[in-house]
Enzyme design. Structure first.
Site, mmCIF file in Angstrom:
data_model
loop_
_atom_site.group_PDB
_atom_site.id
_atom_site.type_symbol
_atom_site.label_atom_id
_atom_site.label_comp_id
_atom_site.label_asym_id
_atom_site.label_seq_id
_atom_site.Cartn_x
_atom_site.Cartn_y
_atom_site.Cartn_z
ATOM 1 N NE ARG A 228 -8.893 -0.083 2.418
ATOM 2 C CZ ARG A 228 -8.868 -0.325 3.731
ATOM 3 N NH1 ARG A 228 -8.038 0.318 4.517
ATOM 4 N NH2 ARG A 228 -9.682 -1.228 4.262
ATOM 5 C CD GLN B 219 -2.861 1.460 2.148
ATOM 6 O OE1 GLN B 219 -2.341 1.728 3.222
ATOM 7 N NE2 GLN B 219 -4.170 1.471 1.961
ATOM 8 N N GLY C 272 -10.030 -6.749 8.780
ATOM 9 C CA GLY C 272 -8.866 -6.067 9.349
ATOM 10 C C GLY C 272 -8.492 -6.577 10.718
ATOM 11 N NE ARG C 273 -10.897 -2.727 13.925
ATOM 12 C CZ ARG C 273 -11.584 -1.616 13.993
ATOM 13 N NH1 ARG C 273 -11.483 -0.847 15.062
ATOM 14 N NH2 ARG C 273 -12.385 -1.250 13.024
ATOM 15 C CE1 TYR D 296 -3.486 9.304 7.230
ATOM 16 C CE2 TYR D 296 -4.642 7.388 6.357
ATOM 17 C CZ TYR D 296 -4.072 8.064 7.422
ATOM 18 O OH TYR D 296 -4.096 7.517 8.678
#
Length: 365
Positions: A233, A100, A322-323, A186
Protein backbone atom coordinates in the site's frame (compact mmCIF):
# COMPACT_ATOMS: atom_id res chain seq x y z
CA UNK A 1 -25.53 0.46 -14.13
CA UNK A 2 -23.02 -2.20 -15.14
CA UNK A 3 -21.97 -4.53 -12.38
CA UNK A 4 -18.21 -4.70 -12.91
CA UNK A 5 -17.74 -4.24 -9.16
CA UNK A 6 -19.37 -7.65 -8.68
CA UNK A 7 -17.36 -9.62 -11.23
CA UNK A 8 -14.87 -12.16 -9.85
CA UNK A 9 -11.15 -11.52 -10.33
CA UNK A 10 -7.96 -13.56 -9.99
CA UNK A 11 -5.50 -12.43 -7.32
CA UNK A 12 -2.49 -14.74 -7.43
CA UNK A 13 -3.85 -18.22 -6.67
CA UNK A 14 -7.09 -16.81 -5.27
CA UNK A 15 -10.29 -16.08 -7.16
CA UNK A 16 -12.05 -13.20 -5.40
CA UNK A 17 -15.86 -13.25 -5.54
CA UNK A 18 -16.15 -9.50 -6.19
CA UNK A 19 -13.99 -6.37 -6.50
CA UNK A 20 -15.02 -4.79 -3.21
CA UNK A 21 -12.13 -4.48 -0.74
CA UNK A 22 -12.36 -3.85 2.97
CA UNK A 23 -9.15 -1.86 3.45
CA UNK A 24 -7.08 -1.77 6.66
CA UNK A 25 -8.64 0.30 9.45
CA UNK A 26 -7.17 0.70 12.93
CA UNK A 27 -9.76 -0.23 15.56
CA UNK A 28 -7.54 -0.75 18.66
CA UNK A 29 -9.43 -3.65 20.23
CA UNK A 30 -6.55 -6.11 20.78
CA UNK A 31 -6.51 -7.97 24.12
CA UNK A 32 -4.13 -6.74 26.82
CA UNK A 33 -1.48 -7.43 27.88
CA UNK A 34 0.22 -8.67 24.73
CA UNK A 35 -1.65 -6.89 21.89
CA UNK A 36 -3.44 -10.12 20.89
CA UNK A 37 -6.20 -10.43 18.27
CA UNK A 38 -9.32 -11.90 19.89
CA UNK A 39 -12.80 -13.45 19.40
CA UNK A 40 -14.44 -10.02 19.15
CA UNK A 41 -12.11 -9.12 16.25
CA UNK A 42 -12.79 -12.52 14.64
CA UNK A 43 -16.53 -11.74 14.73
CA UNK A 44 -15.94 -8.27 13.27
CA UNK A 45 -13.97 -9.56 10.30
CA UNK A 46 -16.28 -12.54 9.71
CA UNK A 47 -19.30 -10.19 9.60
CA UNK A 48 -17.60 -8.31 6.74
CA UNK A 49 -16.24 -11.32 4.84
CA UNK A 50 -18.58 -10.76 1.88
CA UNK A 51 -15.88 -8.37 0.59
CA UNK A 52 -13.88 -9.89 -2.26
CA UNK A 53 -10.75 -9.12 -0.24
CA UNK A 54 -10.33 -8.03 3.38
CA UNK A 55 -7.10 -6.44 4.57
CA UNK A 56 -6.61 -6.56 8.33
CA UNK A 57 -5.96 -3.49 10.41
CA UNK A 58 -2.28 -2.62 10.63
CA UNK A 59 -0.51 -5.17 12.80
CA UNK A 60 2.89 -4.32 14.23
CA UNK A 61 5.83 -6.52 13.26
CA UNK A 62 7.77 -5.99 16.51
CA UNK A 63 7.42 -4.25 19.89
CA UNK A 64 9.06 -1.05 18.63
CA UNK A 65 6.90 -0.96 15.50
CA UNK A 66 3.79 -0.01 17.50
CA UNK A 67 2.27 3.45 17.17
CA UNK A 68 -0.96 3.41 19.16
CA UNK A 69 -2.39 1.75 22.23
CA UNK A 70 -4.24 -1.57 21.83
CA UNK A 71 -3.22 -2.32 18.24
CA UNK A 72 -2.51 -6.00 17.48
CA UNK A 73 0.93 -7.50 16.87
CA UNK A 74 2.09 -10.48 14.82
CA UNK A 75 5.44 -11.38 16.40
CA UNK A 76 4.61 -13.66 19.39
CA UNK A 77 3.10 -17.17 19.41
CA UNK A 78 0.04 -15.83 21.29
CA UNK A 79 -0.50 -13.15 18.64
CA UNK A 80 -0.26 -15.73 15.84
CA UNK A 81 -2.82 -17.85 17.69
CA UNK A 82 -5.12 -14.82 18.10
CA UNK A 83 -4.98 -14.04 14.40
CA UNK A 84 -5.70 -17.68 13.56
CA UNK A 85 -9.15 -17.19 15.15
CA UNK A 86 -9.70 -14.29 12.76
CA UNK A 87 -8.53 -16.04 9.58
CA UNK A 88 -10.56 -19.17 10.39
CA UNK A 89 -13.68 -17.07 10.97
CA UNK A 90 -13.22 -15.23 7.66
CA UNK A 91 -12.49 -18.43 5.72
CA UNK A 92 -15.59 -20.05 7.23
CA UNK A 93 -17.57 -17.29 5.48
CA UNK A 94 -15.72 -17.89 2.18
CA UNK A 95 -13.72 -14.69 2.54
CA UNK A 96 -10.09 -13.94 1.65
CA UNK A 97 -7.92 -11.97 4.09
CA UNK A 98 -4.44 -10.41 3.92
CA UNK A 99 -2.59 -9.15 7.01
CA UNK A 100 -1.34 -5.58 6.85
CA UNK A 101 2.23 -5.50 8.21
CA UNK A 102 3.04 -2.27 9.98
CA UNK A 103 6.02 -0.41 11.38
CA UNK A 104 5.14 3.15 12.37
CA UNK A 105 8.71 4.45 12.68
CA UNK A 106 8.57 7.91 14.28
CA UNK A 107 4.75 8.02 14.57
CA UNK A 108 4.68 6.81 18.16
CA UNK A 109 5.55 7.70 21.73
CA UNK A 110 7.95 5.95 24.16
CA UNK A 111 4.90 4.94 26.28
CA UNK A 112 3.81 2.65 23.41
CA UNK A 113 7.21 1.03 22.82
CA UNK A 114 8.50 0.15 26.28
CA UNK A 115 10.17 3.49 26.92
CA UNK A 116 12.45 3.28 23.85
CA UNK A 117 13.17 6.19 21.53
CA UNK A 118 11.35 5.75 18.20
CA UNK A 119 13.39 5.07 15.05
CA UNK A 120 13.03 6.62 11.59
CA UNK A 121 14.94 7.22 8.39
CA UNK A 122 16.23 10.43 9.99
CA UNK A 123 16.23 12.28 13.31
CA UNK A 124 13.33 14.47 12.15
CA UNK A 125 10.27 14.86 14.36
CA UNK A 126 6.85 14.62 12.69
CA UNK A 127 5.28 18.05 13.19
CA UNK A 128 1.77 18.42 14.67
CA UNK A 129 1.24 14.67 14.96
CA UNK A 130 -0.42 13.03 17.96
CA UNK A 131 -0.78 9.35 18.84
CA UNK A 132 -2.77 7.73 21.59
CA UNK A 133 -1.42 5.91 24.59
CA UNK A 134 -3.02 3.76 27.24
CA UNK A 135 -3.74 6.21 30.05
CA UNK A 136 -5.30 3.62 32.35
CA UNK A 137 -8.88 4.24 31.21
CA UNK A 138 -10.61 2.83 28.14
CA UNK A 139 -10.58 6.30 26.55
CA UNK A 140 -7.32 6.78 24.64
CA UNK A 141 -5.15 9.69 25.78
CA UNK A 142 -3.61 11.67 22.89
CA UNK A 143 0.01 12.81 23.19
CA UNK A 144 2.54 14.46 20.86
CA UNK A 145 5.07 12.24 19.11
CA UNK A 146 8.72 12.68 20.07
CA UNK A 147 11.96 13.13 18.15
CA UNK A 148 13.14 9.81 16.66
CA UNK A 149 16.71 8.65 16.16
CA UNK A 150 18.03 7.90 12.68
CA UNK A 151 18.27 4.18 11.97
CA UNK A 152 21.73 2.66 11.72
CA UNK A 153 22.58 0.08 9.05
CA UNK A 154 22.08 -2.67 11.61
CA UNK A 155 18.66 -1.21 12.57
CA UNK A 156 17.71 -1.37 8.90
CA UNK A 157 18.80 -5.01 8.62
CA UNK A 158 16.91 -5.86 11.83
CA UNK A 159 13.66 -4.26 10.61
CA UNK A 160 13.90 -6.06 7.26
CA UNK A 161 14.33 -9.34 9.19
CA UNK A 162 11.31 -8.41 11.36
CA UNK A 163 9.15 -7.83 8.25
CA UNK A 164 10.26 -11.15 6.80
CA UNK A 165 9.45 -13.03 10.00
CA UNK A 166 6.09 -11.25 10.32
CA UNK A 167 5.16 -12.43 6.80
CA UNK A 168 5.99 -16.03 7.76
CA UNK A 169 3.97 -15.59 10.97
CA UNK A 170 1.01 -14.27 8.96
CA UNK A 171 1.03 -17.34 6.74
CA UNK A 172 1.28 -19.53 9.84
CA UNK A 173 -1.75 -17.69 11.25
CA UNK A 174 -3.74 -18.62 8.14
CA UNK A 175 -3.69 -15.34 6.21
CA UNK A 176 -3.94 -15.63 2.41
CA UNK A 177 -1.16 -13.07 2.05
CA UNK A 178 0.20 -9.83 3.45
CA UNK A 179 -0.01 -6.14 2.59
CA UNK A 180 3.09 -4.09 3.32
CA UNK A 181 2.06 -0.75 4.81
CA UNK A 182 4.26 1.75 2.97
CA UNK A 183 1.74 4.61 3.18
CA UNK A 184 0.34 7.33 5.45
CA UNK A 185 3.58 8.62 6.90
CA UNK A 186 4.75 5.41 8.61
CA UNK A 187 8.28 3.99 8.52
CA UNK A 188 8.70 3.03 4.86
CA UNK A 189 7.04 6.27 3.83
CA UNK A 190 9.59 8.10 6.03
CA UNK A 191 12.34 6.76 3.77
CA UNK A 192 10.47 7.41 0.49
CA UNK A 193 9.34 11.02 0.94
CA UNK A 194 12.05 13.62 0.35
CA UNK A 195 11.12 15.93 3.23
CA UNK A 196 11.17 13.12 5.82
CA UNK A 197 14.54 11.70 4.80
CA UNK A 198 17.77 13.68 5.19
CA UNK A 199 20.17 10.70 5.18
CA UNK A 200 23.43 10.98 3.29
CA UNK A 201 24.12 7.26 2.86
CA UNK A 202 22.71 4.83 0.25
CA UNK A 203 19.24 5.12 1.85
CA UNK A 204 18.87 8.88 1.33
CA UNK A 205 19.38 11.71 -1.15
CA UNK A 206 18.54 10.51 -4.66
CA UNK A 207 15.15 9.00 -5.50
CA UNK A 208 16.78 5.63 -6.14
CA UNK A 209 18.33 5.74 -2.65
CA UNK A 210 15.08 6.77 -0.96
CA UNK A 211 13.33 3.79 -2.59
CA UNK A 212 16.05 1.35 -1.53
CA UNK A 213 14.49 0.43 1.83
CA UNK A 214 11.12 -0.30 0.18
CA UNK A 215 12.93 -2.36 -2.47
CA UNK A 216 14.86 -4.41 0.12
CA UNK A 217 11.83 -5.03 2.38
CA UNK A 218 9.71 -6.19 -0.58
CA UNK A 219 12.53 -8.46 -1.79
CA UNK A 220 12.66 -10.08 1.67
CA UNK A 221 8.85 -10.55 1.78
CA UNK A 222 8.72 -12.07 -1.71
CA UNK A 223 11.60 -14.39 -0.90
CA UNK A 224 9.86 -15.49 2.33
CA UNK A 225 6.29 -16.20 1.13
CA UNK A 226 6.19 -15.68 -2.67
CA UNK A 227 5.21 -12.67 -4.79
CA UNK A 228 1.65 -13.93 -5.25
CA UNK A 229 1.04 -13.39 -1.53
CA UNK A 230 2.56 -9.90 -1.24
CA UNK A 231 0.65 -6.64 -1.78
CA UNK A 232 1.90 -3.12 -1.03
CA UNK A 233 0.00 0.00 0.00
CA UNK A 234 1.24 3.45 -1.02
CA UNK A 235 -0.23 6.92 -0.45
CA UNK A 236 1.31 9.09 -3.16
CA UNK A 237 -0.43 12.40 -2.50
CA UNK A 238 -1.36 12.30 1.16
CA UNK A 239 0.70 14.20 3.70
CA UNK A 240 -0.61 12.21 6.65
CA UNK A 241 1.56 12.06 9.77
CA UNK A 242 3.85 14.73 8.43
CA UNK A 243 5.60 13.07 5.49
CA UNK A 244 5.80 15.27 2.40
CA UNK A 245 7.48 14.60 -0.93
CA UNK A 246 8.73 17.39 -3.19
CA UNK A 247 7.82 15.54 -6.43
CA UNK A 248 5.20 12.90 -5.56
CA UNK A 249 4.24 12.03 -9.14
CA UNK A 250 7.85 11.25 -10.09
CA UNK A 251 8.56 9.52 -6.77
CA UNK A 252 5.55 7.24 -6.83
CA UNK A 253 5.68 6.24 -10.48
CA UNK A 254 9.27 5.18 -9.73
CA UNK A 255 8.05 3.28 -6.63
CA UNK A 256 5.43 1.49 -8.76
CA UNK A 257 8.16 0.46 -11.22
CA UNK A 258 10.25 -0.96 -8.34
CA UNK A 259 7.24 -2.98 -7.14
CA UNK A 260 6.50 -4.20 -10.67
CA UNK A 261 10.03 -5.62 -10.85
CA UNK A 262 9.23 -7.83 -7.83
CA UNK A 263 5.99 -9.08 -9.43
CA UNK A 264 3.91 -8.40 -6.30
CA UNK A 265 0.27 -9.47 -6.50
CA UNK A 266 -1.30 -6.04 -5.99
CA UNK A 267 -0.59 -2.37 -5.50
CA UNK A 268 -3.04 -0.59 -3.17
CA UNK A 269 -3.24 3.20 -3.57
CA UNK A 270 -4.68 5.23 -0.70
CA UNK A 271 -6.09 8.39 -2.20
CA UNK A 272 -6.53 11.54 -0.15
CA UNK A 273 -9.98 11.21 1.35
CA UNK A 274 -10.76 14.26 3.45
CA UNK A 275 -13.81 16.16 2.18
CA UNK A 276 -12.23 18.94 0.12
CA UNK A 277 -9.12 16.99 -0.90
CA UNK A 278 -7.96 17.26 -4.52
CA UNK A 279 -8.69 14.28 -6.78
CA UNK A 280 -5.74 12.13 -7.84
CA UNK A 281 -4.91 13.26 -11.42
CA UNK A 282 -6.12 10.77 -14.02
CA UNK A 283 -2.82 11.22 -15.89
CA UNK A 284 -1.03 9.93 -12.78
CA UNK A 285 -3.36 6.91 -12.59
CA UNK A 286 -2.54 6.11 -16.23
CA UNK A 287 1.18 6.45 -15.44
CA UNK A 288 0.83 4.01 -12.50
CA UNK A 289 -0.99 1.56 -14.80
CA UNK A 290 1.93 1.72 -17.20
CA UNK A 291 4.60 1.24 -14.50
CA UNK A 292 2.85 -1.51 -12.59
CA UNK A 293 1.30 -4.48 -14.40
CA UNK A 294 -0.37 -6.33 -11.50
CA UNK A 295 -3.75 -5.85 -9.80
CA UNK A 296 -4.44 -2.24 -8.82
CA UNK A 297 -6.61 -1.29 -5.84
CA UNK A 298 -7.72 2.27 -5.11
CA UNK A 299 -9.37 3.44 -1.88
CA UNK A 300 -10.72 6.82 -0.81
CA UNK A 301 -14.14 8.52 -1.13
CA UNK A 302 -15.61 5.95 -3.52
CA UNK A 303 -19.30 5.16 -3.90
CA UNK A 304 -20.72 2.37 -6.10
CA UNK A 305 -20.95 4.63 -9.15
CA UNK A 306 -17.41 6.02 -8.92
CA UNK A 307 -16.10 2.49 -8.27
CA UNK A 308 -17.83 1.11 -11.38
CA UNK A 309 -16.46 3.99 -13.42
CA UNK A 310 -12.86 3.44 -12.23
CA UNK A 311 -13.06 -0.27 -13.10
CA UNK A 312 -14.77 0.32 -16.48
CA UNK A 313 -12.16 2.96 -17.37
CA UNK A 314 -9.43 0.41 -16.70
CA UNK A 315 -7.82 2.55 -13.99
CA UNK A 316 -8.56 0.14 -11.11
CA UNK A 317 -9.23 -3.58 -10.70
CA UNK A 318 -10.58 -3.47 -7.14
CA UNK A 319 -11.94 -0.65 -4.97
CA UNK A 320 -11.55 -0.23 -1.22
CA UNK A 321 -14.38 1.24 0.86
CA UNK A 322 -13.06 2.10 4.32
CA UNK A 323 -15.41 3.91 6.68
CA UNK A 324 -18.59 2.59 4.98
CA UNK A 325 -17.56 -0.92 6.11
CA UNK A 326 -17.54 0.16 9.79
CA UNK A 327 -21.33 0.56 10.06
CA UNK A 328 -22.32 -1.64 7.09
CA UNK A 329 -21.05 -5.19 7.63
CA UNK A 330 -23.00 -6.25 4.52
CA UNK A 331 -21.61 -3.41 2.39
CA UNK A 332 -21.25 -5.37 -0.91
CA UNK A 333 -24.93 -6.37 -0.71
CA UNK A 334 -25.97 -2.76 -0.05
CA UNK A 335 -23.84 -1.46 -2.94
CA UNK A 336 -25.23 -4.11 -5.30
CA UNK A 337 -28.87 -3.29 -4.52
CA UNK A 338 -28.53 0.43 -3.84
CA UNK A 339 -29.68 0.03 -0.22
CA UNK A 340 -29.06 3.02 2.08
CA UNK A 341 -25.82 3.08 4.06
CA UNK A 342 -25.75 3.41 7.85
CA UNK A 343 -23.50 6.04 9.46
CA UNK A 344 -20.82 4.99 11.95
CA UNK A 345 -20.36 6.45 15.42
CA UNK A 346 -16.95 8.22 15.36
CA UNK A 347 -16.67 7.93 19.17
CA UNK A 348 -16.36 4.14 19.00
CA UNK A 349 -13.72 3.88 16.25
CA UNK A 350 -10.71 3.37 18.51
CA UNK A 351 -10.60 1.23 21.62
CA UNK A 352 -13.55 0.21 23.75
CA UNK A 353 -15.83 -2.78 23.51
CA UNK A 354 -18.17 -4.57 21.12
CA UNK A 355 -20.21 -1.36 20.88
CA UNK A 356 -19.42 0.30 17.58
CA UNK A 357 -17.46 -2.74 16.40
CA UNK A 358 -19.76 -5.75 15.99
CA UNK A 359 -23.24 -4.40 16.84
CA UNK A 360 -24.04 -2.76 13.48
CA UNK A 361 -26.91 -4.71 11.87
CA UNK A 362 -27.18 -5.95 8.29
CA UNK A 363 -29.82 -4.28 6.09
CA UNK A 364 -33.39 -5.51 6.40
CA UNK A 365 -35.51 -4.47 3.42
Amino acid sequence: MSKSLFQPIKLGVLTLKNRVVMPPMTRSRASQPGDVANEMMATYYAQRASAGLTVSEGTQISPNAKGYAWTPGIYTPKQIEGWRKVTEAVHAENGAIFAQLWHVGRVTHPDNIGGEQPISSSALKAENVKVFVDNGSDEPGFVDVVQPRAMTKSDIQQVIADYRQAALNAVEAGFDGIELHAANGYLINQFIDSEANNRNDEYGGSLENRLRFLDEVVAALVEAIGADRVGVRLAPLTTLNGTVDANPIETYTAAAAVLNKHGIVYLHIAEVDWDDAPDTPVSFKHALRECYQGVLIYAGRYNAEKAEQAINDGLADLIGFGRPFVANPDLPERLLHGYPLAEHDPNTLFGGTEKGLIDYPTYKA
